[in-house]
Structure formats: structure tokens, C-alpha cells
Design an enzyme around this catalytic site. Structure first.
Site, PDB file in Angstrom:
ATOM      1  N   GLN A  25      -1.845   2.368   9.981  1.00 29.77           N
ATOM      2  CA  GLN A  25      -0.566   2.440   9.255  1.00 29.77           C
ATOM      3  C   GLN A  25       0.476   3.203  10.066  1.00 29.77           C
ATOM      4  OE1 GLN A  25      -3.555   3.079   7.914  1.00 29.77           O
ATOM      5  NE2 GLN A  25      -3.699   2.461   5.775  1.00 29.77           N
ATOM      6  N   ARG A  39      -7.687  -0.103  -6.557  1.00 23.97           N
ATOM      7  CA  ARG A  39      -7.834   1.020  -5.612  1.00 23.97           C
ATOM      8  C   ARG A  39      -7.979   2.315  -6.411  1.00 23.97           C
ATOM      9  NH1 ARG A  39      -4.236   1.188  -0.466  1.00 23.97           N
ATOM     10  NH2 ARG A  39      -6.145   2.182   0.257  1.00 23.97           N
ATOM     11  N   ASP A  48      -1.673  10.866  -1.745  1.00 27.87           N
ATOM     12  CA  ASP A  48      -2.099   9.837  -2.696  1.00 27.87           C
ATOM     13  C   ASP A  48      -2.481  10.455  -4.037  1.00 27.87           C
ATOM     14  OD1 ASP A  48      -2.354   7.158  -1.055  1.00 27.87           O
ATOM     15  OD2 ASP A  48      -2.856   8.849   0.214  1.00 27.87           O
ATOM     16  N   ARG A  89       0.867  -1.182   0.000  1.00 31.30           N
ATOM     17  CA  ARG A  89       0.000   0.000   0.000  1.00 31.30           C
ATOM     18  C   ARG A  89       0.903   1.231   0.000  1.00 31.30           C
ATOM     19  NH1 ARG A  89       2.484   1.869   3.632  1.00 31.30           N
ATOM     20  NH2 ARG A  89       0.922   3.480   3.790  1.00 31.30           N
ATOM     21  N   GLY A  90       0.252   2.399  -0.095  1.00 32.76           N
ATOM     22  CA  GLY A  90       1.046   3.623  -0.235  1.00 32.76           C
ATOM     23  C   GLY A  90       1.154   3.933  -1.726  1.00 32.76           C
ATOM     24  N   ALA A  91       0.840   5.182  -2.095  1.00 37.33           N
ATOM     25  CA  ALA A  91       0.692   5.521  -3.517  1.00 37.33           C
ATOM     26  C   ALA A  91       1.898   5.130  -4.389  1.00 37.33           C
ATOM     27  CB  ALA A  91       0.377   7.007  -3.640  1.00 37.33           C
ATOM     28  N   ASN A 129      -5.145  12.540   0.859  1.00 36.15           N
ATOM     29  CA  ASN A 129      -4.240  11.677   1.628  1.00 36.15           C
ATOM     30  C   ASN A 129      -5.056  10.883   2.644  1.00 36.15           C
ATOM     31  OD1 ASN A 129      -1.494  10.833   2.136  1.00 36.15           O
ATOM     32  ND2 ASN A 129      -1.634  11.904   4.085  1.00 36.15           N
ATOM     33  N   LYS A 130      -4.379  10.036   3.373  1.00 38.42           N
ATOM     34  CA  LYS A 130      -5.057   9.133   4.328  1.00 38.42           C
ATOM     35  C   LYS A 130      -6.042   9.877   5.213  1.00 38.42           C
ATOM     36  CE  LYS A 130      -4.847   5.582   4.558  1.00 38.42           C
ATOM     37  NZ  LYS A 130      -5.858   4.714   3.898  1.00 38.42           N
TER      38      LYS A 130
HETATM   39  O1  MRU Z   1      -4.483   3.069   2.293  1.00 42.83           O
HETATM   40  P1  MRU Z   1      -2.991   3.166   2.191  1.00 42.83           P
HETATM   41  O2  MRU Z   1      -2.257   2.495   3.291  1.00 42.83           O
HETATM   42  O3  MRU Z   1      -2.496   2.795   0.819  1.00 42.83           O
HETATM   43  O4  MRU Z   1      -2.750   4.700   2.410  1.00 42.83           O
HETATM   44  C1  MRU Z   1      -2.128   5.477   1.535  1.00 42.83           C
HETATM   45  C2  MRU Z   1      -0.976   6.035   2.203  1.00 42.83           C
HETATM   46  O5  MRU Z   1       0.005   5.358   2.383  1.00 42.83           O
HETATM   47  C3  MRU Z   1      -1.058   7.348   2.773  1.00 42.83           C
HETATM   48  O6  MRU Z   1      -2.182   8.062   2.499  1.00 42.83           O
HETATM   49  C4  MRU Z   1       0.230   8.113   2.627  1.00 42.83           C
HETATM   50  O7  MRU Z   1       0.174   9.149   3.529  1.00 42.83           O
HETATM   51  C5  MRU Z   1       0.496   8.636   1.249  1.00 42.83           C
HETATM   52  S1  MRU Z   1       1.273   7.495   0.204  1.00 42.83           S
HETATM   53  C6  MRU Z   1       2.978   7.874   0.368  1.00 42.83           C
END
Ligand code: MRU
Length: 351
Positions: A201, A96, A242, A53-55, A252-253
Site C-alpha cells: 500500500q 474484514r 484501523d 481499503r483503509g478503515a 494498524n497495518k
Molecule cells: O489492509 P488495508 O489496506 O485496508 O490497511 C488498512 C490501512 O489502510 C492502514 O492500516 C492504514 O494505515 C490505516 S487506515 C487509514
């Protein structure tokens, strides 16, 4: 397991012997397990289920998924191989919706595949491009880190939300890359990581990663962001992203918007760190799809139920932080400052 160097030894996603190897992030922090995939459908499942996970990490994983699709294909003509790749692209893309890097990674692969003249050449081009994207991700993060490190001072305590570290990228990290680079430049920094409910996370990944790499990190519940800021425990904030649209609205998250609002209330600089591959210059902020995730992420912690049966749940995975709350956006091409419409445009012109 722990060491004191600031470049993490964690390898989030790698191409090895024509297979994709990933850390299973659903098992962290209790187990550091690497899983191996040789089928692109397995990569799609891994992205959907947050194994990776993570963009930026899912952008590269998508590209590696396409490389597996190329290897798996039994096509004997160029056109049939391109059809197989288009099918894989669709399956990977639908995993996603919010992180723009996934579509970016898949498009890059489709583009290079179209250049190939034969089945053999396309397969080689696709695999090489995916590997190059993984290598470039690390270099981009390091450059971004250097730009960002200039915004942070000795003895700063930096708050971060979710995980935008090595584990959200191929290595080094975006927001945590900035923190790494600040430390590498000789400045002493402390980190406050938010827990980041519901999938945690922050506690499972950021706290694990920073401790693994020898950083001074404290964990807070998401509900203690206001307390920490009001009591002078935080000097600056840096988070990842993201998706960032051309007006400077940052997706973002979930919870990022609250952190940014609190930072504004307390006069604390709020920075976002993201590569240009996270920018979406076409979509308007109001049209970005926010991924809604399953209710069970909220009605329990791990296997333990913490809510009544049959409760209705609203579980958005991301939120939008408006540009007026953001002090600067750190990229590999420099730091964009308000007004973002102009400064973001300039970053792309310089690219
Ligand atoms: O749902 P996830 O774990 O894929 O979340 C995305 C992220 O990792 C975060 O939003 C993060 O802050 C940005 S991606 C480097």
C-alpha cells in the site's frame, strides 16, 4: 495527471445515480480505473478483495453497501425491509475484522433505518445517512489535519507507513491529511513512504497519491526504516489506524509496531492520526481480532512467485503498537497525549 494542489482530486468512493463508484485500488499505480456497483454483495467482495481499503473508506463503503441493499430490497413492509438490511449488514460486516470503522458505519445505518416509518422513508433515510457520512469524512479529516499540522515544523521529513491518505478515506486522508494540512499551512515538508509489504500500500498507493498531488516523496523498502532513522533522514512519523482501544493501543497495518519501536530507539516523535470513528471504547486490546490474509500475498509479488511451493506462511494484516511508543494521537477533537486512558476519555466527553 499530476497537479500541485495539496487536496487530492482522487475520489476513493462516491454515491452517483444510485450506484457506488470506487477507484479499483488493486489496479494502482498502473491504472486509475473507476468501478461501479449496484449490488451490496459486490461491495462486500470489493472490501474483501481490497478494491477499497483503509478503515474510514471501508466504513463509508459499508454504509453505501447498506444504501444499495435498501434500494435492492423488494420488501413491502417496514419489518421486511429491516430484515433485508440486517442480512446485508451481516454479509458486509464479515468481510474484514480489524478496522472498527466498518462496524461503526453499518451500525449508524441500522440505527437510522429503525427511525423510518415506511419503506419509502427508510430507503431515503439510509441513502441520505450514507451520503452524509461520506461528506463528514472529508470535513473530519480536514479538521484533524489542522490539529495535526501544529505538531510539524518547516523542513520536516515525515515518515509514513501503509496508506492513510485520500485513498484510505473518502478524500484528504488521515495521516496524509495531516501532511497535506502541514503543507497547506505554508510549511515545506518531505515524505518518506515505506513500501509496506506484502500488499505494498506504501509503494502502490501512498507513493502514487503523493506524487499525483505534487508532494516531495521518497520510497524506501520496509527494511530501511532503521537505516533512515539512524542516519537522520527522518524527523517525525505519522501513521493512520484501523482501531484504537481506550488504553491507547493502536492497531494498524502490519509493520507499524516495528516503525514505532525504531522511532522510540532514535528519539523520533511517533504520531497516529485517526477520527473518533476508529476508536473502540469497549474491546480490550488482547481481544481485538487480527485479520490473517492469504499466503499468496507473501509468496509472490504481483503474478511473480518469489518463494518455494508449499511453504507455510504467517501473514497477519495488522499489528498492535502499545501506548508507550506513541507521542500523540491526532483526532478531529484535538490531540490526545499520554496517559491515554484519561486523554482519550476526555476526547469522547468533549464530543
Ligand atoms: O489492509 P488495508 O489496506 O485496508 O490497511 C488498512 C490501512 O489502510 C492502514 O492500516 C492504514 O494505515 C490505516 S487506515 C487509514
Amino acid at each position: 495527471m499530476s497537479d500541485s494542489k495539496s487536496h487530492s482530486s482522487l475520489k476513493t468512493v462516491e454515491w452517483k445515480n444510485n450506484k457506488v463508484v470506487m477507484i479499483d485500488q488493486t489496479k494502482l499505480p498502473n491504472q486509475l480505473i473507476y468501478v461501479e456497483f449496484s449490488n451490496y454483495n459486490e461491495i462486500a467482495d470489493a472490501i474483501k478483495n481490497l478494491v477499497v481499503r483503509g478503515a474510514p473508506a471501508i466504513g463509508v463503503s459499508g454504509a453505501f453497501g447498506m444504501a444499495l441493499a435498501a434500494l435492492q430490497s423488494k420488501a413491502s413492509t417496514k419489518d421486511n425491509l429491516l430484515e433485508d438490511l440486517a442480512k446485508a449488514r451481516k454479509i458486509l460486516f464479515e468481510t474484514r475484522p480489524t478496522a472498527i470503522n466498518l462496524g461503526w458505519g453499518l451500525e449508524k445505518i441500522i440505527k437510522i433505518a429503525k427511525v423510518g416509518k415506511s419503506v419509502e422513508q427508510i430507503k431515503n433515510l439510509v441513502i441520505d445517512e450514507a451520503k452524509k457520512m461520506a461528506d463528514e469524512d472529508i470535513e473530519i479529516n480536514k479538521t484533524m489535519g489542522k490539529h495535526g499540522s501544529e505538531l510539524f515544523d518547516n523542513n520536516d521529513t515525515i515518515m509514513t507507513h501503509c496508506n492513510a491518505g485520500s485513498l484510505a478515506t473518502v478524500a484528504y486522508g488521515t495521516a496524509l491529511g495531516v501532511i497535506r494540512a502541514t503543507k497547506e499551512s505554508g510549511k515545506n515538508v518531505k515524505v518518506i513512504a515505506t513500501e509496506t509489504r506484502p500488499v505494498q500500500q506504501g509503494s502502490r498507493l501512498t507513493a502514487f497519491e503523493l506524487k499525483h498531488d505534487g508532494f516531495d516523496v521518497s520510497l524506501i523498502p520496509d527494511t530501511a526504516v532503521g537505516y533512515s532513522m539512524a542516519n537522520g533522514l527522518v524527523n517525525k512519523v505519522v501513521v493512520g489506524a484501523d482501531r484504537i482501544v481506550r488504553t491507547g493501543h493502536v492497531f494498524n497495518k502490519i509493520g507499524t509496531y516495528q516503525v514505532a519501536t525504531m522511532a522510540k530507539q532514535h528519539g523520533i516523535p511517533f504520531y497516529v492520526a485517526a477520527p473518533l470513528s476508529t476508536f473502540d471504547m469497549k474491546t480490550n486490546a488482547k481481544d481485538v481480532i487480527i485479520e490473517m490474509r492469504k499466503g499468496s500475498e507473501v509468496t509472490g509479488i504481483g503474478d511473480k512467485k518469489t518463494a518455494p511451493d508449499d511453504i507455510d506462511v504467517i501473514n497477519p494484516a495488522f499489528d498492535m503498537t502499545p501506548p508507550e511508543l506513541i507521542t500523540g494521537i491526532i483526532t478531529e477533537k484535538g490531540v490526545a497525549k499520554p496517559p491515554y486512558k484519561e486523554s482519550i476519555k476526555k476526547l469522547f466527553e468533549a464530543n
